[in-house]
Enzyme design. Structure first.
Site, PDB file in Angstrom:
ATOM      1  N   GLU A  40       0.790  -1.231   0.000  1.00  0.00           N
ATOM      2  CA  GLU A  40       0.000   0.000   0.000  1.00  0.00           C
ATOM      3  C   GLU A  40       0.826   1.286   0.000  1.00  0.00           C
ATOM      4  OE1 GLU A  40      -0.173  -2.334   2.369  1.00  0.00           O
ATOM      5  OE2 GLU A  40      -0.277  -1.489   4.388  1.00  0.00           O
ATOM      6  N   ASN A  41       2.134   1.163   0.188  1.00  0.00           N
ATOM      7  CA  ASN A  41       2.959   2.377   0.060  1.00  0.00           C
ATOM      8  C   ASN A  41       3.157   2.783  -1.397  1.00  0.00           C
ATOM      9  OD1 ASN A  41       4.497  -0.091   0.145  1.00  0.00           O
ATOM     10  ND2 ASN A  41       6.331   1.146   0.025  1.00  0.00           N
TER      11      ASN A  41
END
Lengths: 209, 242
Positions: A40-41
Site C-alpha cells: 500500500e505504500n
C-alpha cells in the site's frame, strides 16, 4: 497457517498481504498461478527480498522492508494506491488480528493503555478490499480467546472479515455466526469450542482427523 | 536589436540551498504536509533546514513521524512540533515519550484517508465521504451519511500552508519525477501546499524531461532545491540468499 492461506489465492488475483505472518503467504503461492502482490505504500508487483548488493533504499514494502519488483510491476502515489484499495479493485487482503467477532468485526490496531502505533492502512484495507481473510493464532499468548461474540478492543472495521484461518481451524463468518469448515489435524470440535468465546457451528466438511 | 540569448533572465524555481528556499515562508503554528513513507522518499535537506529555522508549534500531516534522530524525528527532538496527523508512528521512542507526557498531540488518520485528504485539499475539494473508519474511533464526531444503503463518514481535505516533498529528478520549472516507492505521499503532498518546496537529486533543463513521464507538473511546485546525495537511510534491510 500461511500455507493454508495461500490456498485462497486464485489465478489473476491482486492481493495485499498484511505485516507479519500474512507476509509469509507469499512464500507459498501455488505453482502455475499468477498472483500480483500490492503493497500500500505504492507498489503493484512486489517481488522477494533483494540479494545482498541489490538493496535499493527507494524500494520498500509497507512493512518498510527492502524488496524487489517483478516484471510488469508498477509504482504509484499513495492516493492511487488507496484508490485501488478503497475502490474495490484489490481481490483479497490477508491480515493479522487481535480479535475477530462472530459478525466479522476486526480489532487489530490498538490496545487501550498500551503504546498506540496507529492503524496504518488497515482500516482502508478492510473497508475497501473485496474479500478479507484473517490469519491468527486461535487464542492470544495468555490463552484468552481471540474469536469472540463481540470485540472488546477498539475496532479496525465492522462486518469486514469473511474467513479466519487459525492454527486450529478454518472458519467462515456467516449471517448465523462462525461456521467451522476445516479442522487442523488432531483438533476436536470440543477443544475448538472451549477456546472460542462465541458459539460455533460445524459444517459437514469439518471432520475430526 | 534582438537581445542575445545570454542576456535573457532565466526563469528558475531553483534556490541555492534548502535554507534559503525556506526564507520568508515559514512561521510558528503553520500546517505542513510532508511526503515520505517511513524514511523512504523524505525531503531530508528541507527537514534539516526547517529545523534550523527554529520555527515552532508546527502541525505536520505526514504518514509517519520519522525515527529517533532522523527525518521528522529531528523536529520532535527540538520540540518544534505541536501536533502530528499520521497513520503510523510506531518507530519513534521520542514521539512516544512526548505523546504520553501530553506535549505532543496526535490525530491518527487512516493511511488512505490521509492520502486522499491531501489529494482532495490540493484539488479544491474541502471534504469527501469514505467507508474507511466507519464504526471505529476514527468516525467519532464525524458526519455520517448513507449512500445506496452504505454508511460513509465525512473527512476533510488538507490545505497545507507549506508542503515539503522529495523527488528524484526535476527541471528548474519544478516538473518532478519520483523514483520507485519513494513516490508514496510526495505527489499528493505537493498538490496540497499553498507553497510547495521540492528537493531533487538530479536537476535538468526544461525539455530534458519527457512530458509524458512527469509525475508532478511544475505548477504545483514553487521552490526547488538540489540535494544530489541524500542519505536515504533504510529502516529494515531485508535480503535473501542467492
Amino acid at each position: 497457517m500461511a500455507a493454508r492461506a495461500a490456498q485462497e489465492l486464485k489465478d489473476g488475483f491482486y492481493v495485499n498481504l498484511g505485516i507479519g505472518i500474512p507476509t509469509l503467504v507469499a512464500n507459498h503461492i501455488p505453482k502455475g498461478i499468477t498472483v500480483t502482490l500490492q503493497s500500500e505504500n505504492g507498489l503493484l508487483g512486489m517481488g522477494p527480498f533483494p540479494l545482498h548488493g541489490q538493496v535499493d533504499p527507494d524500494l520498500i514494502n509497507a512493512g518498510k522492508q527492502t524488496v524487489t519488483l517483478v516484471r510488469g510491476a508498477s509504482t504509484f502515489s499513495s492516493a492511487d494506491s488507496f484508490a485501488m484499495i478503497r475502490g474495490g479493485h484489490i481481490d483479497l487482503a490477508i491480515l493479522g488480528a487481535m480479535q475477530v467477532s462472530e459478525h466479522g468485526d476486526l480489532a487489530n490496531w490498538m490496545i487501550p493503555g498500551k503504546r498506540v502505533k496507529g492503524m496504518g492502512g488497515a482500516m482502508d484495507l478492510v473497508s475497501g478490499v473485496r474479500r478479507v481473510i484473517v490469519i491468527t493464532e486461535h487464542t492470544a499468548g495468555d490463552g484468552t480467546a481471540k474469536l469472540l461474540r463481540a470485540c472488546t478492543l477498539p475496532l479496525t472495521g465492522t462486518r469486514v472479515v469473511q474467513r479466519v484461518i487459525t492454527n486450529l481451524c478454518v472458519l467462515d463468518v456467516t449471517p448465523a455466526g462462525f461456521e467451522v469448515i476445516e479442522l487442523a489435524d488432531g483438533v476436536t470440535r470440543e477443544h475448538l469450542q472451549r477456546h472460542t468465546d462465541a458459539s460455533i457451528r460445524f459444517s459437514d466438511a469439518a471432520i475430526e482427523r | 536589436m534582438k537581445p542575445r540569448a545570454e542576456d535573457k533572465p532565466v526563469y528558475t524555481k531553483l534556490w541555492p540551498d534548502a535554507r534559503s528556499a525556506l526564507d520568508g515562508i515559514v512561521r510558528d503554528g503553520m500546517l505542513l504536509a510532508v511526503g515520505g513513507f517511513g524514511l523512504c522518499g523524505i525531503p531530508e535537506a528541507l527537514i534539516l533546514a526547517l529545523r534550523d529555522t527554529g520555527v515552532r508549534d508546527l502541525t505536520i500531516a505526514s504518514n509517519n513521524a520519522g525515527v529517533d534522530g532522523w527525518g521528522l524525528g529531528l523536529l520532535l527532538e527540538t520540540r518544534q512540533v505541536r501536533k502530528m496527523i499520521s497513520s503510523y508512528v510506531g518507530e519513534n521512542s521520542e514521539f512516544e515519550r512526548q505523546y504520553l507526557d501530553g506535549e505532543l498531540e496526535v490525530e491518527f488518520c487512516p493511511q488512505g484517508t490521509l492520502a486522499e485528504r491531501m489529494r482532495a485539499g490540493g484539488a479544491g475539494i474541502p471534504g469527501f465521504y469514505t467507508r474507511t473508519g466507519v464504526g471505529t474511533l476514527v468516525a467519532e464526531r464525524k458526519e455520517h451519511k448513507n449512500f445506496d444503503g452504505v454508511t460513509y463518514i465525512l473527512e476533510r481535505g488538507i490545505e497545507a500552508d507549506l508542503a515539503l516533498v522529495k523527488a528524484w529528478k526535476a527541471d528548474r520549472l519544478g516538473n518532478l519525477i519520483y523514483r520507485r516507492t519513494a513516490r508514496n505521499f510526495n505527489p499528493n503532498a505537493a498538490t496540497c501546499g499553498k507553497v510547495t518546496v521540492a528537493e531533487a537529486e538530479i536537476i535538468v533543463e526544461p525539455g530534458e524531461l519527457d512530458p509524458d513521464e512527469i509525475h508532478t507538473p511544475g505548477i504545483f511546485v514553487h521552490r526547488l532545491v538540489h540535494n544530489p546525495h541524500p542519505e536515504k537511510r533504510i529502516e529494515k534491510i531485508t535480503t535473501r540468499e542467492a
